[in-house]
Design a protein around this motif. Structure first.
Motif, short mmCIF file in Angstrom:
data_model
loop_
_atom_site.label_atom_id
_atom_site.label_comp_id
_atom_site.label_asym_id
_atom_site.label_seq_id
_atom_site.Cartn_x
_atom_site.Cartn_y
_atom_site.Cartn_z
N ALA A 135 0.84 -1.20 0.00
CA ALA A 135 0.00 0.00 0.00
C ALA A 135 0.87 1.24 0.00
O ALA A 135 1.99 1.23 0.53
N LYS A 136 0.37 2.29 -0.60
CA LYS A 136 1.02 3.60 -0.52
C LYS A 136 -0.05 4.65 -0.27
O LYS A 136 -1.05 4.71 -0.99
N LEU A 137 0.16 5.45 0.74
CA LEU A 137 -0.77 6.53 1.11
C LEU A 137 -0.07 7.86 0.92
O LEU A 137 1.04 8.07 1.41
N VAL A 138 -0.72 8.77 0.20
CA VAL A 138 -0.26 10.16 0.10
C VAL A 138 -1.22 10.97 0.96
O VAL A 138 -2.44 10.99 0.72
N LEU A 139 -0.67 11.63 1.98
CA LEU A 139 -1.50 12.25 3.00
C LEU A 139 -1.64 13.75 2.78
O LEU A 139 -0.67 14.41 2.40
N PRO A 140 -2.83 14.29 3.04
CA PRO A 140 -3.00 15.74 3.02
C PRO A 140 -2.37 16.37 4.26
O PRO A 140 -1.77 15.67 5.09
N ASP A 141 -2.54 17.69 4.41
CA ASP A 141 -1.94 18.36 5.57
C ASP A 141 -2.49 17.80 6.88
O ASP A 141 -1.77 17.67 7.87
N HIS A 142 -3.77 17.47 6.91
CA HIS A 142 -4.37 16.86 8.09
C HIS A 142 -5.20 15.67 7.62
O HIS A 142 -6.00 15.79 6.68
N ALA A 143 -4.98 14.53 8.24
CA ALA A 143 -5.66 13.31 7.79
C ALA A 143 -6.27 12.58 8.97
O ALA A 143 -5.72 12.58 10.08
N VAL A 144 -7.43 11.98 8.73
CA VAL A 144 -8.10 11.12 9.71
C VAL A 144 -8.39 9.80 9.01
O VAL A 144 -8.98 9.78 7.92
N LEU A 145 -7.97 8.70 9.62
CA LEU A 145 -8.26 7.38 9.06
C LEU A 145 -9.54 6.84 9.70
O LEU A 145 -9.63 6.73 10.92
N ILE A 146 -10.50 6.53 8.87
CA ILE A 146 -11.80 6.06 9.33
C ILE A 146 -12.09 4.71 8.69
O ILE A 146 -11.90 4.53 7.49
N GLY A 147 -12.55 3.77 9.48
CA GLY A 147 -12.89 2.46 8.93
C GLY A 147 -13.32 1.51 10.02
O GLY A 147 -13.21 1.80 11.22
N ASP A 148 -13.83 0.35 9.61
CA ASP A 148 -14.26 -0.66 10.56
C ASP A 148 -13.05 -1.26 11.28
O ASP A 148 -11.90 -1.02 10.90
N ASN A 149 -13.34 -2.04 12.30
CA ASN A 149 -12.27 -2.75 13.00
C ASN A 149 -11.57 -3.70 12.04
O ASN A 149 -12.18 -4.25 11.11
N ASN A 150 -10.26 -3.89 12.28
CA ASN A 150 -9.45 -4.84 11.49
C ASN A 150 -9.39 -4.48 10.00
O ASN A 150 -9.35 -5.36 9.14
N THR A 151 -9.38 -3.19 9.72
CA THR A 151 -9.20 -2.78 8.32
C THR A 151 -7.84 -2.15 8.08
O THR A 151 -7.57 -1.69 6.97
N GLY A 152 -6.99 -2.09 9.11
CA GLY A 152 -5.61 -1.65 8.91
C GLY A 152 -5.28 -0.25 9.39
O GLY A 152 -4.17 0.23 9.15
N LYS A 153 -6.20 0.41 10.07
CA LYS A 153 -5.93 1.78 10.54
C LYS A 153 -4.74 1.80 11.50
O LYS A 153 -3.78 2.57 11.30
N SER A 154 -4.79 0.96 12.51
CA SER A 154 -3.69 0.93 13.49
C SER A 154 -2.40 0.44 12.85
O SER A 154 -1.31 0.87 13.23
N SER A 155 -2.51 -0.46 11.87
CA SER A 155 -1.31 -0.98 11.21
C SER A 155 -0.55 0.12 10.50
O SER A 155 0.68 0.10 10.45
N VAL A 156 -1.29 1.09 9.92
CA VAL A 156 -0.63 2.21 9.26
C VAL A 156 0.20 3.00 10.26
O VAL A 156 1.37 3.35 10.01
N PHE A 157 -0.38 3.28 11.42
CA PHE A 157 0.35 4.05 12.43
C PHE A 157 1.50 3.24 13.02
O PHE A 157 2.56 3.79 13.33
N GLU A 158 1.29 1.93 13.21
CA GLU A 158 2.37 1.08 13.69
C GLU A 158 3.52 1.07 12.70
O GLU A 158 4.69 1.05 13.08
N ALA A 159 3.19 1.07 11.40
CA ALA A 159 4.22 1.08 10.37
C ALA A 159 5.03 2.37 10.42
O ALA A 159 6.26 2.37 10.34
#
Length: 263
Positions: A17-41
């Motif tokens: 995966a590759k994410l290009v982030l804006p100046d301020h970003a919020v990750l929204i999604g169901d459980n176990n969809t990878g939100k925390s994994s992005v921050f852990e990475a």
């Protein structure tokens, strides 16, 4: 400092995966969809405390738990297996402060923030354009080391991975100059004020180098606290029972009264 993009390979539930982030970003999604994994990475690449954990990654951090080389079905019998899977996390940082540009000067690159392309020339034309910004790329690499029978991982300046025989490590001191804080599993306001590892208060105390002195004072206070003298605390009876049982086996008095010791 701003995280411009994050590229993740073979980490947790993320194959690529590759994410290009804006100046301020919020990750929204169901459980176990990878939100925390992005921050852990991101924490693997930039977090100053993550590499203090030994090992920094384990088998559960690899995509589908695969960390050993997979045999090639087309290879002749007895051939060496292919390369082992690696976890890679590349983070591109922009909006560098003058102090950061000075510290990381040899590894700073020029990024076209509109296209996401890096200039490869030593003196690129047009670097004064608004969309061209100084940037720093950092890559975490984690893998299984069969010789040590353990997992290894480290963060490097991305340019050094391709340009140097010995890649330049992005050290803990370097990470502290980037100012990335990751509050793990922050689900309630009360936890932010707890002393749990990774909580907001824990991070502030560590950054200010207050926590060791604070704990020294706490330990001193506890050492002087007589827990057995007040029956209302409820420990006296337990200690007396232990003392009585010990006297069956130890041919001497345990002490003048029940007490606790720390080590």
């Amino acid at each position: 400092m701003k995280i411009f993009s994050v590229g993740i390979e073979n980490f947790r539930g993320i194959q690529s995966a590759k994410l290009v982030l804006p100046d301020h970003a919020v990750l929204i999604g169901d459980n176990n969809t990878g939100k925390s994994s992005v921050f852990e990475a991101i924490d693997l690449a930039l977090g100053p405390d993550r590499l203090s954990r030994r090992p920094p990654v384990d088998e559960h951090d690899f995509y589908q738990g695969r960390y050993l080389p997979s045999p090639n079905p087309d290879a002749p019998e007895g051939a060496e297996p292919g390369p082992a899977p690696k976890i890679t996390v590349e983070v591109t940082i922009t909006n560098l402060s003058p102090e950061q540009e000075a510290r990381f000067g040899a590894n700073v690159e020029w990024l076209n923030t509109t296209t996401g392309d890096f200039y490869q020339e030593a003196n690129p034309a047009g670097v004064d354009a608004a969309e061209i910004k100084a940037a720093l790329r950092v890559t975490f690499v984690g893998q299984y080391d069969p010789d040590e029978d353990d997992f290894v991982g480290n963060s490097y300046f991305t340019r050094s991975l391709s340009e140097d025989e010995t890649p330049a490590s992005f050290s803990k001191k370097d990470k502290q100059h980037c100012g990335f804080l990751f509050l793990r599993s922050l689900r309630t306001g009360s936890r932010a004020l707890s002393l749990e590892h990774g909580s907001l208060l824990d991070i502030i105390l560590r950054l200010k180098e207050i926590r060791p002195q604070m704990w020294e004072g706490t330990i001193g206070t506890l050492a002087a606290f007589d827990v057995a003298s007040d029956p209302s605390i409820g420990i006296s009876g337990v200690l007396e029972s232990i003392d009585k049982s010990l006297k069956k086996y130890v041919p001497r008095e345990w002490g003048v009264k029940p007490h606790l010791t720390g080590c």
